[in-house]
Design a protein around this motif. Structure first.
Motif, short mmCIF file in Angstrom:
data_model
loop_
_atom_site.label_atom_id
_atom_site.label_comp_id
_atom_site.label_asym_id
_atom_site.label_seq_id
_atom_site.Cartn_x
_atom_site.Cartn_y
_atom_site.Cartn_z
N GLY A 315 0.81 -1.21 0.00
CA GLY A 315 0.00 0.00 0.00
C GLY A 315 0.84 1.26 0.00
O GLY A 315 0.50 2.25 0.64
N SER A 316 1.95 1.24 -0.73
CA SER A 316 2.88 2.36 -0.78
C SER A 316 2.21 3.63 -1.31
O SER A 316 1.33 3.57 -2.17
N PRO A 317 2.65 4.79 -0.81
CA PRO A 317 2.12 6.06 -1.34
C PRO A 317 2.50 6.30 -2.81
O PRO A 317 1.96 7.19 -3.45
N TRP A 318 3.43 5.50 -3.32
CA TRP A 318 3.87 5.63 -4.70
C TRP A 318 3.10 4.71 -5.65
O TRP A 318 3.44 4.60 -6.82
N LEU A 319 2.07 4.07 -5.14
CA LEU A 319 1.33 3.08 -5.93
C LEU A 319 0.76 3.70 -7.21
O LEU A 319 0.88 3.12 -8.28
N LEU A 320 0.14 4.88 -7.09
CA LEU A 320 -0.45 5.51 -8.27
C LEU A 320 0.61 5.80 -9.33
O LEU A 320 0.37 5.60 -10.53
N HIS A 321 1.78 6.27 -8.88
CA HIS A 321 2.85 6.58 -9.82
C HIS A 321 3.27 5.34 -10.63
O HIS A 321 3.42 5.39 -11.85
N ILE A 322 3.44 4.23 -9.92
CA ILE A 322 3.92 3.03 -10.60
C ILE A 322 2.82 2.40 -11.46
O ILE A 322 3.11 1.78 -12.49
N ILE A 323 1.56 2.60 -11.08
CA ILE A 323 0.46 2.14 -11.93
C ILE A 323 0.47 2.90 -13.25
O ILE A 323 0.30 2.31 -14.33
N ILE A 324 0.71 4.21 -13.19
CA ILE A 324 0.78 5.03 -14.41
C ILE A 324 1.92 4.55 -15.30
O ILE A 324 1.77 4.41 -16.52
N VAL A 325 3.08 4.29 -14.67
CA VAL A 325 4.25 3.82 -15.44
C VAL A 325 3.93 2.51 -16.16
O VAL A 325 4.15 2.37 -17.37
N CYS A 326 3.41 1.54 -15.43
CA CYS A 326 3.13 0.23 -16.02
C CYS A 326 2.02 0.32 -17.06
O CYS A 326 2.05 -0.40 -18.08
N PHE A 327 1.04 1.18 -16.82
CA PHE A 327 -0.03 1.38 -17.78
C PHE A 327 0.52 1.95 -19.09
O PHE A 327 0.15 1.49 -20.19
N LEU A 328 1.42 2.92 -18.99
CA LEU A 328 2.00 3.52 -20.19
C LEU A 328 2.89 2.52 -20.93
O LEU A 328 2.92 2.50 -22.16
N TYR A 329 3.63 1.69 -20.20
CA TYR A 329 4.45 0.66 -20.84
C TYR A 329 3.56 -0.31 -21.62
O TYR A 329 3.88 -0.71 -22.75
N THR A 330 2.43 -0.67 -21.01
CA THR A 330 1.50 -1.59 -21.68
C THR A 330 0.91 -0.95 -22.93
O THR A 330 0.82 -1.60 -23.99
N LEU A 331 0.52 0.32 -22.84
CA LEU A 331 -0.01 1.03 -24.00
C LEU A 331 1.03 1.15 -25.11
O LEU A 331 0.70 1.01 -26.29
N THR A 332 2.29 1.40 -24.73
CA THR A 332 3.36 1.50 -25.71
C THR A 332 3.47 0.23 -26.52
O THR A 332 3.52 0.26 -27.76
N TRP A 333 3.50 -0.90 -25.84
CA TRP A 333 3.60 -2.18 -26.53
C TRP A 333 2.33 -2.50 -27.32
O TRP A 333 2.37 -3.12 -28.38
N LEU A 334 1.18 -2.05 -26.81
CA LEU A 334 -0.07 -2.27 -27.54
C LEU A 334 -0.02 -1.62 -28.91
O LEU A 334 -0.36 -2.25 -29.92
N PHE A 335 0.43 -0.37 -28.98
CA PHE A 335 0.51 0.33 -30.26
C PHE A 335 1.54 -0.32 -31.18
O PHE A 335 1.34 -0.38 -32.40
N ILE A 336 2.63 -0.80 -30.60
CA ILE A 336 3.64 -1.47 -31.43
C ILE A 336 3.08 -2.75 -32.04
O ILE A 336 3.21 -2.99 -33.24
N PHE A 337 2.42 -3.57 -31.22
CA PHE A 337 1.89 -4.83 -31.73
C PHE A 337 0.75 -4.61 -32.73
O PHE A 337 0.66 -5.31 -33.74
N LEU A 338 -0.10 -3.64 -32.47
CA LEU A 338 -1.17 -3.35 -33.42
C LEU A 338 -0.60 -2.83 -34.73
O LEU A 338 -1.09 -3.17 -35.82
N GLY A 339 0.45 -2.03 -34.64
CA GLY A 339 1.09 -1.52 -35.84
C GLY A 339 1.72 -2.60 -36.68
O GLY A 339 1.85 -2.47 -37.91
N GLN A 340 2.11 -3.70 -36.04
CA GLN A 340 2.72 -4.82 -36.75
C GLN A 340 1.72 -5.93 -37.08
O GLN A 340 2.12 -7.02 -37.48
N ARG A 341 0.44 -5.63 -36.89
CA ARG A 341 -0.63 -6.59 -37.20
C ARG A 341 -0.50 -7.86 -36.36
O ARG A 341 -0.78 -8.97 -36.83
N LEU A 342 -0.08 -7.69 -35.10
CA LEU A 342 0.06 -8.83 -34.19
C LEU A 342 -1.03 -8.79 -33.13
O LEU A 342 -1.75 -7.80 -32.99
#
Length: 382
Positions: A315-342
């Protein structure tokens, strides 16, 4: 005092992660737009002579399919040059039969590999003097080409006034090991290096290429010294693009997934060896560079996933920050895979992919500095 110091370090670290995550995400969108914006649909179906160069070593499973796709092109003016690189399987017989059926296909027998060359550069070195084309198209034996593949290459070379073009063709994955290994090659041009700098600057560090599909003007290839320039490089495609750029010519990196595809590796271990052998070589076999890259990937790209788990538990006070980071990493890969028709759900595998990359980087460095080298196509490379 120690607790205060830990807090300060935590603040800096989390904000570095936030900045990095936004950079990767925005750049992935920018690079996707860059490739789409400048990629032209095939519209030239006759014109300059094109020489397609294909090295083949023990490719009896791929030769027929690859050449069938290249013989079925809509472009009119081209030839196909194939080097049988000392194959020990049925490759030679297959190539000889195809050459009898189609006069556009010319087959050459490879010479023994000299000690100061690696296999693929030497194979292309033997083929290139026979090429009659104004444009050379280097491709691999495991690729399958859309009927517009050569037309696409000529159209983009002419319309973009480029001297060399490469990019990602479509990728086929049949095992989980391939899924968490092969897409790592998308990282550099996906969200790390800005592709617009490849177009706007003369710095050779911003050039990229994938050996599965490289188009280069014949006179430019000769001007950089041909394959002599990268005769003993495992990542010969990258070094070719760097030499082209260094000599003042223009390179482009585009999305080619609609016009050719392949299954690069048959399973996890071949994928590790195929990609891993290039990592240390890509960095100029510089130990400091690979250590810096290793720790950057560890703490910037992989560790946030562990922090997410730890912060959820505590329950760290930094939880929201790291959720944002991981969410953005996931979105980054999502656009890459969609761009490659995967498949879109591959984007959730990024922690495994980066963990896998750490293993490959360490393996690549260790095999190189110990002199053990790598076995590729039944040959040892260091």
């Amino acid at each position: 005092m120690l607790s205060y110091l830990d807090h300060i370090l935590s603040v800096y670290y989390y904000y570095i992660l936030i900045i990095a995550a936004f950079y990767f995400f925005i750049l992935s969108l920018g690079n996707h737009y860059e490739m789409r914006r400048f990629t032209k649909e095939p519209e030239i179906f006759d014109g300059l002579m094109v020489s397609v160069l294909i090295p083949m070593r023990n490719e009896e499973k791929n030769a027929q399919r690859c050449l069938a796709s290249l013989r079925n092109q809509l472009y009119k003016n081209y030839e196909i040059l194939v080097l049988n690189d000392n194959s020990t399987d049925n490759t030679a017989a297959i190539l000889e039969q195809i050459a009898i059926e189609d006069s556009r296909v010319k087959v050459f027998s490879g010479k023994p590999l000299p000690e100061d060359w690696y296999g693929k550069p030497f194979a292309l070195h033997q083929l290139s003097p026979h090429a009659k084309g104004d444009i050379l198209l280097f491709t691999d034996a495991d690729t399958v080409h859309n009927p517009s593949s050569i037309s696409w290459a000529v159209t983009n070379m002419q319309n973009l006034k480029a001297d060399m073009i490469s990019g990602y063709i479509g990728q086929v994955f049949l095992t989980f090991g391939e899924i968490i290994t092969v897409p790592l090659m998308f990282s550099l041009t996906g969200f790390i290096s800005p592709l617009f700098l490849n177009r706007l600057t003369k710095l050779h560090w911003f050039s990229s290429a994938i050996g599965q599909f490289i188009v280069i003007r014949h006179n430019v290839f000769k001007a950089i010294g041909g394959c002599e320039a990268f005769k003993k490089k495992t990542s010969e495609d990258i070094y070719m693009s760097r030499f082209v750029k260094r000599n003042g010519y223009s390179t482009r990196f585009l999305n080619i997934c609609e016009y050719a595809y392949c299954r690069m590796y048959n399973g996890y271990r071949p994928a590790i060896e195929g990609i891993g052998k290039n990592i240390f070589d890509f960095l100029g076999k510089n130990t400091l560079a690979i250590f810096l890259m290793f720790f950057a990937v560890l703490f910037i790209l992989f560790f946030p996933f562990l922090l997410l788990i730890g912060n959820l538990i505590t329950g760290s006070p930094w939880l929201l920050h790291i959720i944002i980071v991981c969410f953005l990493y996931t979105l980054t890969w999502l656009f890459i895979f969609l761009g490659q028709r995967l498949k879109w759900w591959y984007c959730f595998l990024w922690p495994l992919m980066f963990l896998n990359f750490l293993y490959m980087a360490a393996w690549s460095w260790f095999r190189s500095i110990t002199g053990k080298g790598f076995i590729w196509k039944d040959r040892k490379v260091k």
